[in-house]
Design an enzyme around this catalytic site. Structure first.
Site, PDB file in Angstrom:
ATOM      1  N   LYS A 139     -26.363  -7.390   5.401  1.00  0.00           N
ATOM      2  CA  LYS A 139     -26.663  -8.057   6.548  1.00  0.00           C
ATOM      3  C   LYS A 139     -25.610  -7.862   7.770  1.00  0.00           C
ATOM      4  CE  LYS A 139     -27.013 -12.243   4.829  1.00  0.00           C
ATOM      5  NZ  LYS A 139     -27.114 -12.018   3.339  1.00  0.00           N
ATOM      6  N   ARG A 199     -17.295  -4.354  -1.960  1.00  0.00           N
ATOM      7  CA  ARG A 199     -17.488  -4.550  -0.581  1.00  0.00           C
ATOM      8  C   ARG A 199     -16.056  -4.915  -0.020  1.00  0.00           C
ATOM      9  NH1 ARG A 199     -21.350  -8.961   2.042  1.00  0.00           N
ATOM     10  NH2 ARG A 199     -20.704 -10.081   0.237  1.00  0.00           N
ATOM     11  N   ARG A 241     -13.364 -10.319   0.313  1.00  0.00           N
ATOM     12  CA  ARG A 241     -13.713 -11.547   0.115  1.00  0.00           C
ATOM     13  C   ARG A 241     -13.253 -12.589  -0.966  1.00  0.00           C
ATOM     14  NH1 ARG A 241     -19.292 -12.400   3.132  1.00  0.00           N
ATOM     15  NH2 ARG A 241     -19.445 -14.118   1.869  1.00  0.00           N
ATOM     16  N   ARG A 275     -23.973 -18.005  -5.609  1.00  0.00           N
ATOM     17  CA  ARG A 275     -24.464 -17.705  -4.122  1.00  0.00           C
ATOM     18  C   ARG A 275     -26.001 -17.192  -4.150  1.00  0.00           C
ATOM     19  NH1 ARG A 275     -19.936 -13.981  -2.978  1.00  0.00           N
ATOM     20  NH2 ARG A 275     -20.869 -13.326  -0.944  1.00  0.00           N
TER      21      ARG A 275
HETATM   22  P1  AMP Z   1     -21.706 -15.577   4.165  1.00  0.00           P
HETATM   23  O1  AMP Z   1     -20.555 -14.661   4.857  1.00  0.00           O
HETATM   24  O2  AMP Z   1     -22.816 -15.486   5.204  1.00  0.00           O
HETATM   25  O3  AMP Z   1     -22.132 -15.163   2.804  1.00  0.00           O
HETATM   26  O4  AMP Z   1     -21.223 -17.075   3.988  1.00  0.00           O
HETATM   27  C1  AMP Z   1     -20.147 -17.379   3.000  1.00  0.00           C
HETATM   28  C2  AMP Z   1     -20.157 -18.670   2.810  1.00  0.00           C
HETATM   29  O5  AMP Z   1     -19.841 -19.646   3.818  1.00  0.00           O
HETATM   30  C3  AMP Z   1     -21.518 -19.247   1.930  1.00  0.00           C
HETATM   31  O6  AMP Z   1     -21.395 -18.750   0.631  1.00  0.00           O
HETATM   32  C4  AMP Z   1     -21.386 -20.961   2.121  1.00  0.00           C
HETATM   33  O7  AMP Z   1     -20.626 -21.310   1.214  1.00  0.00           O
HETATM   34  C5  AMP Z   1     -20.819 -20.799   3.614  1.00  0.00           C
HETATM   35  N1  AMP Z   1     -21.968 -20.853   4.524  1.00  0.00           N
HETATM   36  C6  AMP Z   1     -22.370 -19.743   5.408  1.00  0.00           C
HETATM   37  N2  AMP Z   1     -23.516 -20.049   6.361  1.00  0.00           N
HETATM   38  C7  AMP Z   1     -23.884 -21.229   5.983  1.00  0.00           C
HETATM   39  C8  AMP Z   1     -24.828 -22.029   6.129  1.00  0.00           C
HETATM   40  N3  AMP Z   1     -25.855 -21.730   6.999  1.00  0.00           N
HETATM   41  N4  AMP Z   1     -25.059 -23.078   5.513  1.00  0.00           N
HETATM   42  C9  AMP Z   1     -24.156 -23.650   4.754  1.00  0.00           C
HETATM   43  N5  AMP Z   1     -23.025 -22.949   4.397  1.00  0.00           N
HETATM   44  C10 AMP Z   1     -22.978 -21.665   4.888  1.00  0.00           C
END
Ligand code: AMP
Length: 222
Positions: free
Chosen positions: A13, A127, A160, A172
């Site tokens: 993404k 990554r 990360r 996740r």
């Molecule tokens: P990502 O970089 O999109 O994988 O997001 C990393 C982490 O941020 C996720 O595993 C969640 O803990 C938190 N997070 C990101 N977007 C959301 C969302 N829309 N709602 C709740 N938690 C979020």
């Protein structure tokens, strides 16, 4: 233009969004990136969000939804937005609808990236991200030109925190299956989903998917 990019963690993404932003001149609104910036800067929002993120859990809506609303109202969002990482639950999708209605906007396309599960786990482990400009690399399939250094801004790449622990990765993916996959159904019923396969086995990587999406968007605009 308003796009939503979906797909399990590790499908690409961030990479596809980055290409679309460069090509279309729109803003990437990544909730994960906003949280990580706040965690790094030790803001109140960051300290609170980190309690959930480090465990691979979702940050509560009371924190996430107002943060997205604020970003949607920013000057950078005026040229268009690609939402990456939001909405992640059907409740968030409904709240987004409400937010957009109030702003007289609607979603042009929901892009759904699909990859085999075994590939995405491997992609998360390999990554690497730029903590400065957020560009995403992969030490196997999308290597930076100079090892460990961002091609775009020269910053040292990092891994990360939530990609380092197998437990956080599994958490996740489980949340994706139980809470985020239904969001896709919600959008499929509205007829706005465009599926894009990204898989090494067919040599179909993020750049090809992004190119195809740009073609599709031209048709939407016509
Ligand atoms: P990502 O970089 O999109 O994988 O997001 C990393 C982490 O941020 C996720 O595993 C969640 O803990 C938190 N997070 C990101 N977007 C959301 C969302 N829309 N709602 C709740 N938690 C979020």
């Amino acid at each position: 233009m308003l796009l939503v990019i979906m797909g399990a963690q590790g499908t690409g993404k961030g990479t596809v969004s980055g290409i679309l932003c460069d090509e279309l001149g729109i803003m990437q609104l990544s909730t994960g990136d906003i949280f990580r910036k706040n965690i790094k800067e030790k803001t109140r929002l960051g300290i609170e969000a980190d309690k959930y993120i480090s465990q691979g859990q979702l940050v509560p809506d009371e924190i996430t939804v107002p943060m997205v609303a604020e970003a949607l109202d920013s000057d950078e969002a005026k040229a268009g937005v690609i939402l990456d990482g939001f909405p992640r639950t059907t409740e968030q999708a409904k709240q987004l609808d409400e937010m957009l209605k109030q702003r007289n906007k609607e979603i042009d396309m929901v892009i759904n990236l699909i990859s085999p599960r075994e590939e995405i786990i491997d992609r998360m482990i390999t990554r690497r991200v730029c903590p400065n400009c957020k560009a995403t690399f992969n030490i196997k399939i999308n290597k930076p030109k100079v090892e460990g250094i961002c091609d775009k801004c020269g910053t040292k790449l990092t891994q990360r925190e939530d990609d380092k622990s197998e437990e956080a990765i599994n958490n996740r993916l489980e949340i994706y299956d139980t809470q985020t996959a239904p969001v896709l159904k919600y959008y499929e019923e509205k007829g706005i989903v465009q599926n894009e396969e990204i898989t090494i086995s067919k040599n179909r990587l993020a750049d090809k998917a992004a190119k195809h999406i740009i073609e599709m968007l031209k048709d939407v605009e016509k």
